[in-house]
Each structure stands twice: as C-alpha cells, then as structure tokens.
Enzyme design. Structure first.
Site, mmCIF file in Angstrom:
data_model
loop_
_atom_site.group_PDB
_atom_site.id
_atom_site.type_symbol
_atom_site.label_atom_id
_atom_site.label_comp_id
_atom_site.label_asym_id
_atom_site.label_seq_id
_atom_site.Cartn_x
_atom_site.Cartn_y
_atom_site.Cartn_z
ATOM 1 C CG ASP A 199 41.240 41.175 37.003
ATOM 2 O OD1 ASP A 199 42.401 41.515 36.702
ATOM 3 O OD2 ASP A 199 40.826 40.009 36.875
ATOM 4 C CG ASN A 204 37.775 40.314 33.021
ATOM 5 O OD1 ASN A 204 37.372 39.190 32.733
ATOM 6 N ND2 ASN A 204 38.484 40.566 34.108
ATOM 7 C CG ASP A 216 35.449 38.186 36.145
ATOM 8 O OD1 ASP A 216 34.906 38.247 37.275
ATOM 9 O OD2 ASP A 216 36.471 37.513 35.916
#
Length: 313
Positions: A199, A204, A216
């Site tokens: 992700d 992030n 994350d």
C-alpha cells in the site's frame, strides 16, 4: 449494535500503553487511520509514540507477527522503516482489554513531491533497498496478490451490498465482467512475487529534503515488485531503484492491471467497512448515487487503458 472499536476509549488507549510500562503524559491524539485505530502520544520522558490497535479478526497473530518481523529485518538491513517497539522479552504484539496493539516511535515528515525529480530519485532508492531485502525469503502467513479472485471477491461484495440502483448494477456488472475478460491473460507468475509494502501510496512515505521513510506495512503481501511503484515519473524512480538492483521493467505491463485491481477493491473495501462509524465520517460522498456513476465511468476508462497494446503485450 456497537462497533468493535467503540470500547477503545482514550482511557483504554492509555492503559494499554501503561500495561507495557510506557507512561503517557497526556491524552492520545487520533491519526488518520480507518482500517485500524492509530493514535499518537508523548510519554513522561517527552518521547513521541504511535500506538496501533489492529482491527479484530482481520489478521491472524501469525500474519501480524510476520509484518513485525519483516520490519525488523528491513531495519537491521538499513532500509528506512519504523520497526515496532519490542519489550524486554522481544515481544512486539501486545494485548489489552480484548485488543491487539503495537507501538512505534513516531516518524515525522512529509510526503515526497511528485514534481520534484530529486524526491522521486530518493523514493526509488528506498524502494530498491526494500526489494533487495524482500527477495531473501517469502511470507508464509501474509496474503498473495491474485488478480482474478481479488476482483471477483470485490465484485460480489459490491453487488450484494444493495448500494447500487438496478441500472447501476447492470452497468457495474457489465464493466467488471469486461475487465475480467481483459485481465484473463494477466495471471501473475508466482515465481515473480516477493514481499512488498502493498500500500505504498504517498501518505505512507514520510521524510524531509531527500530522506524518506516507509511506514504502515499493514497491507504487506506477496506481489510483483511493480505493486510498490507508480505509473507516472517512473524514469526518476527507476534510476534511484537501480542504485540497489535492476528495476523490474519486465513488469511494466502489469501497471494498468494492478491499477484496475486497486480501483475495484477500493470501492468494495468502503462498502465492507460502512458499519464502522469512521467510514461515513471520512467518506460521506460514497452514500451518494453520483459516487457509483463516477466509479463506473472510472472503470470504463480503465478498460480502455487495458485495451491499449502496450499493456497487453
């Protein structure tokens, strides 16, 4: 019915931290996080912490621990990540009042600027270092990205949600079925899969100047390396990436299929989490009919991208 996070009061958050001998000096501050609950606080020694409470029943303990161990492996290899704090017994996953949680030292910074070549080069360098370590072994308890089943699962969740009108349902079914036909020849080679962030959007990636840290890893999984890349500005990213290892140019044809996968999965994720009060507050426009009209048009545009020869080569 109360939501599963409704019992996570500020007192519970502080008591959870105290249960592992970290003593908050004031109330925690909630950060933008929807799948889990993530809060920041300062302790009695003026250190800043991030405490993350995992969504119950989403991941097994083994999958969470594998995320933590991957972060520790990356940290030891000098890859800029934030590994979870471990207690004197080496434990990084903790429990309090029915919740599983972990702690990280706060990582301050801003996202890279996509119009700044130096930022893109630095970002590519971080990704190359990440993937160089990722190749060493495979996840045993984390998911594996599979285009066909992932899209079909998402389609079923949206159709069964009853959010769409009959006309929208027909249009949605039609465009997703077309997308599935276009992707039928793009099954991912399991030999090309590796441990990925999963992700790796700009939210992030945090840093200042030309030093960036990846945060994350909650969605880390086995996927092709290009899953952690971006469609645009890949020249600068690939140059930085190749400081550590060759850039996966052979996976360029997967960029648009993976974008299609993310588009369909995102709307299904919103539908599946709507009973969580955080979602209607953060995504109120999803309850409007216009959202689904726009989403269907977006999927139609993505089908046009998939039909271009460069992505089907």
């Amino acid at each position: 019915m109360s939501h599963l996070f409704s019992a996570l009061s500020p007192d519970t958050v502080m008591s959870a931290a105290e249960s592992v001998d970290i003593w908050p000096a004031g109330e925690p501050f909630a950060l933008n996080s929807y799948e889990n609950r993530v809060l920041m606080f300062r302790d009695d020694e003026a250190r800043s912490w991030v405490i993350k409470f995992y969504r119950p029943e989403r991941w097994s303990d083994a999958a969470i621990q594998e995320e933590h161990d991957f972060l520790q492996e990356l940290d030891k290899a000098g890859v800029p990540v934030v590994a979870p704090w471990r207690n004197s017994e080496g434990q990084s996953l903790h429990r309090y009042a029915g919740f599983r949680f972990t702690l990280f030292r706060q990582c301050a910074g801003q996202a890279p600027e996509l119009d700044n070549p130096a930022h893109l080069y630095a970002l590519g360098e971080v990704l190359g270092r990440l993937h160089k370590v990722s190749h060493r072994k495979a996840f045993q308890h984390r998911p594996q990205l599979v285009l066909e089943s992932g899209i079909e699962n998402a389609r079923q969740r949206v159709v069964q949600s009853q959010w769409l009108s009959q006309f929208q349902q027909r249009a949605y079914q039609s465009v997703v079925e077309k997308m599935q036909r276009l992707l039928a020849s793009k099954a991912l080679d399991s030999a090309s899969l590796m441990r990925c962030h999963g992700d790796c959007h700009l939210g992030n990636v945090l840093g200042r100047d030309e030093q960036f840290t990846l945060v994350d890893f909650d969605d880390c999984l086995m996927a092709p390396a290009i899953q952690d890349g971006w469609r645009a500005q890949l020249n600068e990213i690939s140059e930085g990436y190749e400081e550590s290892q060759p850039f996966p140019h052979d996976q360029m044809s997967l960029i648009e299929p993976l974008r299609a996968y993310r588009l369909i999965r995102h709307s299904a994720w919103l539908v599946s989490r709507w009973d969580d009060p955080a979602f209607p507050r953060a995504f109120p426009w999803m309850a409007e009919s216009g959202y689904w009209d726009q989403h269907i048009r977006q999927l139609e545009q993505q089908c046009l991208q998939l039909e271009r020869p460069i992505w089907l080569a």
